[in-house]
Design a protein around this motif. Structure first.
Motif, PDB file in Angstrom:
ATOM      1  N   PRO A 108       0.817  -1.220   0.000  1.00  0.00           N
ATOM      2  CA  PRO A 108       0.000   0.000   0.000  1.00  0.00           C
ATOM      3  C   PRO A 108       0.846   1.264   0.000  1.00  0.00           C
ATOM      4  N   VAL A 109       0.314   2.300  -0.615  1.00  0.00           N
ATOM      5  CA  VAL A 109       0.953   3.607  -0.652  1.00  0.00           C
ATOM      6  C   VAL A 109       0.155   4.550   0.228  1.00  0.00           C
ATOM      7  N   ARG A 110       0.850   5.277   1.108  1.00  0.00           N
ATOM      8  CA  ARG A 110       0.173   6.182   2.030  1.00  0.00           C
ATOM      9  C   ARG A 110      -0.316   7.435   1.317  1.00  0.00           C
ATOM     10  N   ASP A 113       0.081  10.413   2.193  1.00  0.00           N
ATOM     11  CA  ASP A 113       1.041  11.514   2.248  1.00  0.00           C
ATOM     12  C   ASP A 113       2.273  11.266   1.382  1.00  0.00           C
ATOM     13  N   GLN A 114       2.281  10.194   0.609  1.00  0.00           N
ATOM     14  CA  GLN A 114       3.422   9.903  -0.241  1.00  0.00           C
ATOM     15  C   GLN A 114       3.193  10.370  -1.671  1.00  0.00           C
ATOM     16  N   TYR A 115       4.267  10.291  -2.449  1.00  0.00           N
ATOM     17  CA  TYR A 115       4.224  10.684  -3.862  1.00  0.00           C
ATOM     18  C   TYR A 115       4.793   9.538  -4.701  1.00  0.00           C
ATOM     19  N   VAL A 116       4.285   9.444  -5.909  1.00  0.00           N
ATOM     20  CA  VAL A 116       4.817   8.484  -6.858  1.00  0.00           C
ATOM     21  C   VAL A 116       5.766   9.226  -7.796  1.00  0.00           C
ATOM     22  N   SER A 147       0.938  13.302  -6.237  1.00  0.00           N
ATOM     23  CA  SER A 147       0.346  13.168  -4.907  1.00  0.00           C
ATOM     24  C   SER A 147      -0.604  11.982  -4.851  1.00  0.00           C
ATOM     25  N   GLN A 148      -0.579  11.275  -3.714  1.00  0.00           N
ATOM     26  CA  GLN A 148      -1.482  10.146  -3.512  1.00  0.00           C
ATOM     27  C   GLN A 148      -2.575  10.470  -2.503  1.00  0.00           C
ATOM     28  N   GLU A 149      -2.773  11.749  -2.246  1.00  0.00           N
ATOM     29  CA  GLU A 149      -3.813  12.188  -1.318  1.00  0.00           C
ATOM     30  C   GLU A 149      -5.168  11.706  -1.815  1.00  0.00           C
ATOM     31  N   SER A 150      -5.844  10.912  -1.002  1.00  0.00           N
ATOM     32  CA  SER A 150      -7.113  10.339  -1.432  1.00  0.00           C
ATOM     33  C   SER A 150      -8.299  11.253  -1.163  1.00  0.00           C
ATOM     34  N   ARG A 151      -8.141  12.207  -0.258  1.00  0.00           N
ATOM     35  CA  ARG A 151      -9.230  13.148   0.003  1.00  0.00           C
ATOM     36  C   ARG A 151      -9.309  14.179  -1.118  1.00  0.00           C
ATOM     37  N   PRO A 152     -10.455  14.836  -1.297  1.00  0.00           N
ATOM     38  CA  PRO A 152     -10.544  15.890  -2.309  1.00  0.00           C
ATOM     39  C   PRO A 152      -9.426  16.912  -2.118  1.00  0.00           C
ATOM     40  N   PRO A 194      -6.349   9.006 -10.213  1.00  0.00           N
ATOM     41  CA  PRO A 194      -6.413   7.663  -9.610  1.00  0.00           C
ATOM     42  C   PRO A 194      -5.359   7.431  -8.541  1.00  0.00           C
ATOM     43  N   THR A 195      -5.693   7.723  -7.301  1.00  0.00           N
ATOM     44  CA  THR A 195      -4.785   7.450  -6.194  1.00  0.00           C
ATOM     45  C   THR A 195      -4.797   5.961  -5.851  1.00  0.00           C
ATOM     46  N   TYR A 196      -3.851   5.561  -5.028  1.00  0.00           N
ATOM     47  CA  TYR A 196      -3.799   4.159  -4.613  1.00  0.00           C
ATOM     48  C   TYR A 196      -5.106   3.753  -3.940  1.00  0.00           C
ATOM     49  N   GLN A 197      -5.611   4.595  -3.055  1.00  0.00           N
ATOM     50  CA  GLN A 197      -6.821   4.239  -2.314  1.00  0.00           C
ATOM     51  C   GLN A 197      -8.019   4.086  -3.256  1.00  0.00           C
ATOM     52  N   TRP A 198      -8.124   4.963  -4.259  1.00  0.00           N
ATOM     53  CA  TRP A 198      -9.231   4.841  -5.201  1.00  0.00           C
ATOM     54  C   TRP A 198      -9.096   3.559  -6.024  1.00  0.00           C
TER      55      TRP A 198
END
Length: 327
Positions: free
Chosen positions: A115-117, A119-122, A150-155, A184-188
């Motif tokens: 999983p990618v957090r 607060d992380q970046y790809v 950015s992997q921020e899953s919130r809006p 498309p973040t990791y969480q999505w």
């Protein structure tokens, strides 16, 4: 003096100053849009006032996830020219893609992606051809690029940063832009169904059509972009490959090359409306994803059959803890 058609085209394309779409993705869709508009004008049903299409272009970048995991893909890149200006059309012939996609899915299941957090970046280092002429199409030399997504899953309007020609540019999304097919973040991606049938229907529902472009091709391109740019659990990645096998017209090509000149096998689909074939290139032994290429499949005013439209290649990818961090 601008014609009404030029005005229509200007309204269709995003304003370049907003930087809400990475330049290499903007160029790709501009080329496809121009071709689609031209094809539409030649049809009896041409409507001068074209509807504004929504470019469903995911913005994150592919990575093998982890706290700090780096993958370097070697090749013959010298930063000067694309691997070939013409694509040979004498391939042994396309075959049904389901067998190869099942093999690629089996490899994806064993990838061990973590999983990618939020607060992380790809981080992705890539090369792509530059378009130096659109009609007739001409793909120029290669340009290197680095992206931090950015992997921020919130809006959020924090999409990330890219560096090209030594300059850093912040990528801004819409205010409070939600994670989804456009971001498309990791969480999505992890929230998507892993049943291939359900995933295929979900993607068809969320993919927005582009006027003049075969919708099945648009779905194929959407999956290709997710695979190129999405960090996801192994089961999700495997399901995407199996969902791609359900798209009509998807075939296997026994030889293809990415922008770095690395040869492999390909999963391909031809948009017969535009006369273009897009290929996802995989290493023949490891079935590692290498890049994509698109070329003309018929000779017309856009160029000769086999002319390279665009090629990309991923050279390095990683998950990092902050923007501008080098693995």
């Amino acid at each position: 003096m601008k014609t009404p058609e030029h005005q229509d085209l200007a309204e269709l394309l995003p304003a370049p100053a907003e930087r809400d779409l990475p330049p290499h993705r903007h160029r790709h869709h501009k080329e496809r849009l121009l071709h689609a508009i031209d094809a539409d004008r030649r049809s009896p049903a041409f409507v001068r006032r074209l509807a504004r299409p929504a470019f469903a272009v995911p913005l994150a970048a592919t990575a093998v996830a982890g706290a700090l995991v780096v993958t370097t893909l070697t090749g013959g890149h010298d930063g000067s020219r694309p691997p070939a200006e013409r694509v040979p059309l004498a391939d042994a012939g396309p075959q049904r893609a389901s067998v190869l996609l099942d093999r690629i899915a089996a490899v994806a299941l064993k990838s061990g992606t973590k999983p990618v957090r939020d607060d992380q970046y790809v981080y992705v280092r890539s090369v792509a051809t530059e378009t130096v002429h659109i009609k007739p199409v001409e793909a120029g030399g290669l340009k290197q690029r680095e992206d931090w997504f950015s992997q921020e899953s919130r809006p959020s309007n924090d999409v990330g940063v890219f560096r090209e020609d030594g300059k850093f540019v912040t990528i801004h999304g819409a205010d409070n832009h939600p994670a989804g097919i456009d971001r498309p973040t990791y969480q999505w991606l992890a929230s998507l169904p892993t049943d291939p049938d359900a995933l295929y229907q979900r993607l068809r529902k969320e993919t927005r059509p582009i006027k003049g472009v075969d919708f099945d091709q648009t779905v194929f391109d959407t999956i290709g972009t997710l695979l190129w740019s999405g960090v996801m659990p192994p089961r999700t990645e495997a399901a995407l490959y199996k969902a791609a096998a359900k798209i009509p017209g998807v075939v296997t090509m026994r030889d293809a090359a990415d922008a770095d000149g690395r040869h492999g096998v390909a999963i391909a689909r031809e948009d017969r409306q535009l006369g273009q074939r897009t290929e996802w290139v995989f290493d023949k032994k490891s079935l590692t994803y290498l890049g994509q290429r698109t070329y003309l499949t018929r000779t017309d005013e856009w160029g000769k059959a086999g002319t390279l439209v665009r090629a990309t290649a991923i050279l390095e990818r990683a998950v990092v803890d902050r923007a501008r961090q080098i693995p």
